[in-house]
Design a protein around this motif. Structure first.
Motif, PDB file in Angstrom:
ATOM      1  N   ILE A 100      23.700 -12.578  40.867  1.00  0.00           N
ATOM      2  CA  ILE A 100      22.713 -13.480  41.477  1.00  0.00           C
ATOM      3  C   ILE A 100      21.582 -12.698  42.148  1.00  0.00           C
ATOM      4  O   ILE A 100      20.475 -13.226  42.339  1.00  0.00           O
ATOM      5  CB  ILE A 100      23.397 -14.441  42.473  1.00  0.00           C
ATOM      6  CG1 ILE A 100      22.501 -15.649  42.736  1.00  0.00           C
ATOM      7  CG2 ILE A 100      23.776 -13.730  43.769  1.00  0.00           C
ATOM      8  CD1 ILE A 100      23.163 -16.751  43.534  1.00  0.00           C
TER       9      ILE A 100
ATOM     10  N   ASN B 286      19.278 -12.186  39.055  1.00  0.00           N
ATOM     11  CA  ASN B 286      18.958 -13.310  38.167  1.00  0.00           C
ATOM     12  C   ASN B 286      18.946 -14.616  38.946  1.00  0.00           C
ATOM     13  O   ASN B 286      19.693 -14.777  39.916  1.00  0.00           O
ATOM     14  CB  ASN B 286      20.013 -13.451  37.062  1.00  0.00           C
ATOM     15  CG  ASN B 286      20.154 -12.228  36.195  1.00  0.00           C
ATOM     16  OD1 ASN B 286      19.427 -12.051  35.227  1.00  0.00           O
ATOM     17  ND2 ASN B 286      21.111 -11.366  36.542  1.00  0.00           N
ATOM     18  N   LYS B 287      18.063 -15.533  38.503  1.00  0.00           N
ATOM     19  CA  LYS B 287      18.208 -16.915  38.943  1.00  0.00           C
ATOM     20  C   LYS B 287      19.266 -17.550  38.052  1.00  0.00           C
ATOM     21  O   LYS B 287      19.201 -17.434  36.825  1.00  0.00           O
ATOM     22  CB  LYS B 287      16.883 -17.663  38.817  1.00  0.00           C
ATOM     23  CG  LYS B 287      15.858 -17.281  39.875  1.00  0.00           C
ATOM     24  CD  LYS B 287      14.648 -18.185  39.790  1.00  0.00           C
ATOM     25  CE  LYS B 287      13.646 -17.855  40.896  1.00  0.00           C
ATOM     26  NZ  LYS B 287      14.200 -18.159  42.236  1.00  0.00           N
TER      27      LYS B 287
ATOM     28  N   GLU C  62      21.115 -20.918  36.777  1.00  0.00           N
ATOM     29  CA  GLU C  62      20.916 -22.371  36.741  1.00  0.00           C
ATOM     30  C   GLU C  62      21.945 -22.994  35.800  1.00  0.00           C
ATOM     31  O   GLU C  62      22.008 -22.658  34.617  1.00  0.00           O
ATOM     32  CB  GLU C  62      19.512 -22.712  36.263  1.00  0.00           C
ATOM     33  CG  GLU C  62      19.218 -24.215  36.319  1.00  0.00           C
ATOM     34  CD  GLU C  62      17.767 -24.514  35.988  1.00  0.00           C
ATOM     35  OE1 GLU C  62      16.983 -24.716  36.932  1.00  0.00           O
ATOM     36  OE2 GLU C  62      17.430 -24.521  34.794  1.00  0.00           O
TER      37      GLU C  62
ATOM     38  N   LYS D  42      15.629 -17.428  33.495  1.00  0.00           N
ATOM     39  CA  LYS D  42      16.789 -17.921  34.233  1.00  0.00           C
ATOM     40  C   LYS D  42      18.062 -17.630  33.438  1.00  0.00           C
ATOM     41  O   LYS D  42      18.084 -17.804  32.210  1.00  0.00           O
ATOM     42  CB  LYS D  42      16.691 -19.429  34.468  1.00  0.00           C
ATOM     43  CG  LYS D  42      15.544 -19.847  35.374  1.00  0.00           C
ATOM     44  CD  LYS D  42      15.486 -21.369  35.469  1.00  0.00           C
ATOM     45  CE  LYS D  42      14.295 -21.811  36.326  1.00  0.00           C
ATOM     46  NZ  LYS D  42      14.173 -23.282  36.360  1.00  0.00           N
TER      47      LYS D  42
ATOM     48  N   ASN E 254      17.723 -15.878  50.642  1.00  0.00           N
ATOM     49  CA  ASN E 254      16.813 -15.773  49.493  1.00  0.00           C
ATOM     50  C   ASN E 254      17.581 -15.502  48.203  1.00  0.00           C
ATOM     51  O   ASN E 254      17.236 -16.028  47.139  1.00  0.00           O
ATOM     52  CB  ASN E 254      15.785 -14.668  49.737  1.00  0.00           C
ATOM     53  CG  ASN E 254      14.742 -15.084  50.751  1.00  0.00           C
ATOM     54  OD1 ASN E 254      14.524 -16.276  50.982  1.00  0.00           O
ATOM     55  ND2 ASN E 254      14.084 -14.101  51.379  1.00  0.00           N
TER      56      ASN E 254
ATOM     57  N   ASN F 149      18.978 -18.400  44.634  1.00  0.00           N
ATOM     58  CA  ASN F 149      18.820 -18.232  43.182  1.00  0.00           C
ATOM     59  C   ASN F 149      19.792 -19.093  42.385  1.00  0.00           C
ATOM     60  O   ASN F 149      19.696 -19.172  41.167  1.00  0.00           O
ATOM     61  CB  ASN F 149      19.027 -16.758  42.802  1.00  0.00           C
ATOM     62  CG  ASN F 149      17.849 -15.890  43.205  1.00  0.00           C
ATOM     63  OD1 ASN F 149      16.728 -16.384  43.349  1.00  0.00           O
ATOM     64  ND2 ASN F 149      18.092 -14.589  43.383  1.00  0.00           N
TER      65      ASN F 149
ATOM     66  N   SER G 169      21.359 -22.687  41.295  1.00  0.00           N
ATOM     67  CA  SER G 169      20.897 -24.074  41.255  1.00  0.00           C
ATOM     68  C   SER G 169      21.584 -24.834  40.131  1.00  0.00           C
ATOM     69  O   SER G 169      22.115 -24.245  39.192  1.00  0.00           O
ATOM     70  CB  SER G 169      19.381 -24.115  41.061  1.00  0.00           C
ATOM     71  OG  SER G 169      18.923 -25.455  41.015  1.00  0.00           O
TER      72      SER G 169
ATOM     73  N   LYS H 271      19.990 -26.272  47.186  1.00  0.00           N
ATOM     74  CA  LYS H 271      18.864 -25.632  47.867  1.00  0.00           C
ATOM     75  C   LYS H 271      18.981 -25.811  49.377  1.00  0.00           C
ATOM     76  O   LYS H 271      18.830 -24.855  50.153  1.00  0.00           O
ATOM     77  CB  LYS H 271      17.553 -26.232  47.361  1.00  0.00           C
ATOM     78  CG  LYS H 271      16.311 -25.640  48.028  1.00  0.00           C
ATOM     79  CD  LYS H 271      15.037 -26.281  47.477  1.00  0.00           C
ATOM     80  CE  LYS H 271      13.799 -25.710  48.171  1.00  0.00           C
ATOM     81  NZ  LYS H 271      12.551 -26.339  47.668  1.00  0.00           N
TER      82      LYS H 271
END
Length: 733
Positions: free
Chosen positions: A9, A12-13, A15, A64, A97, A101, A103, A115
């Motif tokens: 994480i 990388n984001k 998702e 993502k 922060n 990442n 979500s 979030k």
């Protein structure tokens, strides 16, 4: 590529794509499995042990990282990281922060929640209150989110994490965050390896929670090497597939359940090798709660279970030891133990083959005899037997010599162990047929390995005669196959003619039934086999019959019985034994009752002499002027009941009893005054009236004499009936 959640994480984001199902690992109905998983994470973190969570598959889309398999684990790890950072006061802007990442694309509400919990969160966790309630109390929490299945599951998982980690004194933040995290997994980027994601999309877009088997398989695979993990879905899975493949309908769920049952039952067997347990533990045994305690030693238990599964691939389950072991319900201690003996062979010898077939045969024969002939009814008896089989298996390669050189083990009855030693001595004698002859009679369903009394019968001048043993075994096998409760009970009647072999059972006595359950055998014929006097009656019968003329020899014994005692009634009349439930009687002096039902203090029973008379002289036979004859089975005093002589305004009946002598009670069921002509006949036959009933004063004990009297009385009464009918006819004319 081995990595950690924090490393993944941080770079990388992540998702969760819209095609994925909702977060299922935290669902309320999955709480038991979730607790097991969180507890595993906790124990590894606190003990500074590494844990690899297997593969996570994904690909990078629009900068993502989109996981296509493993999103459940990733979500749980995200929640654990958030909780630990918050609990230990490490939720710095930098940490927030990075956690931001993560979500969900499945629903806008799930995305917003993930979030908000990171950016706004809660200031401090209050362990006196459920974490989910604390979150719901926050201003940023929208009440509409309570209907989102992913958010509901997340809140439940956070409660479980709080439940397990709230009491930890040591800090675990550094063990999760950073480059040296103890919790890792293998990340496989599908785009890099040019693999299609179609299969994973189909698998994970079902919206169905994983089954217990799928969850366990995923957890158990952590203990396997990379090349062994595929066996869970291939070679080892085929073991259970083959069991169902011959059936018209193939049920995948049933195959999975059998595989799961195998793991659950084998884990329990391994567990009690070292741990004492009680009934509550066994009744509530749950694989996910205990498999770690068993398989934490990666050397022995894991090695053993791999040997067992590899051996099962070629195992032919002729004795259904394996099939019995993987049942879903009602598995007995005996079934657990028999398959445990099989597994000890696999551990010591590997797969069954032509080279070790005899070793397996001798080992399982011994174990079967010990297990099947020991009443194992409690947890302590079960785990003691497990440990005894393990102890015995140290000599598995030459089991007969082993048991002759070692002390008795604790888990099995002493007399069976003594018998096994004797049989081992005989089997080891060179150039004899003892093994074949012993096993032939052992395999009879009734004797089932316990044949010591036959060996005792065969002893001659201090030595065991194989010829006598062969002859006795042949006769007993025939009697306990062809004569078990049929052929007019010739076996039991002939045996009764030779002596008193009947045994006590509770407050009753029995001529012995032929049920093959261990408790039933112990309460019946084994009381004959193991009694020094009663077994001589049986031996006497065997010594007086020949196999070729067995039926005629039994009939001759019955016909030659000359004593005029209570036994003669049973010997002469097979219908008396046929009446008795489980061949049970109650004897109190001259009073003998026959059991129609052994339940509830014999609510239905018969008296011996009246039932004998009924079955030989009255049953299905006319007795004018009466129209109905039945035997009245009752908890009080049973009798022959003769009724329905309708004469004028009367319905006459009579009851026949026995109490040292036969007795008659004659009465009008309508309770009208007796006609003079009936009074005269009853007085003529020495009846007297008491309490509105006529009772016979004459003392008669002989069955035939009594029947002749009844017949004479009825002839006189029938004559009245005929005379009355003629008078009516003349009046009509």
């Amino acid at each position: 590529m081995k990595t950690s959640f924090w490393e993944l994480i941080s770079n990388n984001k992540i998702e969760i794509p819209i095609i994925q199902r909702d977060y299922a690992q935290g669902r309320a109905e999955e709480s038991r499995i979730a607790r097991t998983f969180i507890n595993k994470l906790k124990s590894r973190l606190l003990s500074n042990e590494k844990l690899n969570l297997d593969f996570v598959y994904g690909k990078v889309v629009d900068a993502k990282l989109v996981p296509l398999d493993g999103q459940q684990r990733l979500t749980t790890l995200f929640l654990l990281h958030w909780y630990i950072a918050t609990k230990e006061g490490q939720n710095t802007p930098e940490i927030k922060n990075i956690l931001a990442n993560f979500s969900y694309e499945t629903r806008p509400s799930s995305q917003d929640f993930c979030k908000k919990i990171v950016t706004d969160g809660i200031a401090q966790i209050d362990n006196s209150k459920l974490l989910s309630l604390q979150i719901e109390d926050q201003k940023w929490f929208s009440l509409s989110w309570k209907s989102d299945p992913t958010i509901k599951a997340i809140l439940n998982m956070l409660n479980i994490i709080q439940e397990h980690f709230s009491d930890t004194d040591s800090l675990v933040f550094d063990k999760l965050f950073g480059t040296e995290s103890l919790i890792t997994f293998n990340y496989l980027p599908l785009d890099k390896f040019k693999l299609t994601d179609e299969l994973y999309i189909k698998m994970n877009s079902r919206g169905k929670p994983l089954t217990e088997f799928e969850n366990f398989k995923a957890n158990f695979s952590y203990y396997l090497e990379i090349d062994e993990k595929s066996k869970l879905d291939n070679e080892w899975y085929d073991i259970f597939w083959k069991l169902e493949s011959s059936k018209s309908t193939l049920e995948i769920k049933k195959i999975d359940n059998q595989f799961y049952n195998f793991f659950s039952n084998i884990t329990l067997n391994f567990y009690v090798e070292e741990n004492d347990v009680d009934k509550n533990f066994l009744d509530n045994f749950y694989l996910f709660n205990h498999y770690e305690a068993v398989f934490k030693d990666l050397n022995q238990p894991i090695k053993d279970i791999k040997l067992i599964l590899d051996a099962l691939k070629s195992y032919t389950d002729d004795e259904v030891y394996f099939n019995d072991f993987i049942k879903s319900t009602n598995i007995t201690y005996w079934e657990r133990l028999r398959f445990y003996a099989v597994t000890r062979f696999f551990i010591k010898q590997g797969a069954l083959s032509t080279t070790n077939k005899e070793i397996y045969h001798n080992w399982m024969r011994l174990c079967r005899n010990l297990i099947n002939n020991t009443l194992i009814q409690s947890p302590s008896e079960f785990y003691t037997a497990i440990r005894s089989i393990k102890q015995l298996s140290e000599g598995l390669n030459d089991i007969y010599h082993h048991i002759l050189s070692k002390d008795f083990v604790q888990g099995f009855i002493k007399n069976q162990q003594e018998e096994e030693r004797l049989k081992a001595e005989l089997i080891l004698k060179p150039n004899t047929d003892w093994q074949n002859q012993i096993e032939k009679i052992e395999n009879h369903p009734y004797f089932d390995g316990q044949i010591g009394f036959i060996l005792n019968y065969s002893k001659e001048y201090g030595e065991y005669s194989i010829d006598k043993f062969r002859n006795y075994s042949l006769l007993l096998s025939t009697l306990f196959t062809d004569y078990k409760g049929n052929k007019d009970y010739l076996f039991q009647r002939a045996l009764t003619s030779l002596g008193y072999y009947i045994v006590d059972i509770s407050s009753s006595k029995t001529f012995c039934n032929f049920e093959t359950g261990l408790r039933a055998k112990a309460d019946n014929w084994r009381k004959v086999f193991n009694d020094d006097k009663k077994n001589l009656v049986l031996k006497s019968l065997l010594d007086q019959v020949q196999f070729e003329s067995l039926e005629n020899d039994l009939k001759a014994m019955i016909e030659n019985y000359s004593e005029n005692d209570w036994k003669k009634t049973f010997i002469d009349n097979p219908k008396v034994l046929d009446f008795c439930s489980n061949y049970q009687i109650k004897k109190n002096g001259e009073k003998i009752y026959l059991a129609r039902s052994t339940a509830n203090n014999w609510k239905r029973k018969a008296e011996l002499y009246t039932y004998d008379m009924y079955s030989t002289h009255f049953e299905n036979k006319p007795l004018a002027p009466f129209n109905r004859i039945v035997y009245f089975e009752t908890v009080d005093e049973p009798c022959i009941f003769i009724e329905n002589w309708f004469y004028e305004k009367h319905n006459f009946a009579l009851d026949i009893y026995f109490d040292e002598v036969f007795s008659i009670s004659f009465y009008d069921r309508y309770e009208n005054e007796y006609p003079e002509e009936v009074n005269n006949i009853l007085v003529e036959f020495n009846f007297e009236i008491r309490n509105s009933r006529y009772h016979l004063k004459t003392t008669i004990k002989d069955k035939q004499d009594f029947f002749n009297l009844i017949h004479s009385i009825c002839k006189k009464l029938e004559a009245i009936k005929l005379k009355s009918r003629k008078e009516i006819e003349q009046m009509e004319l």
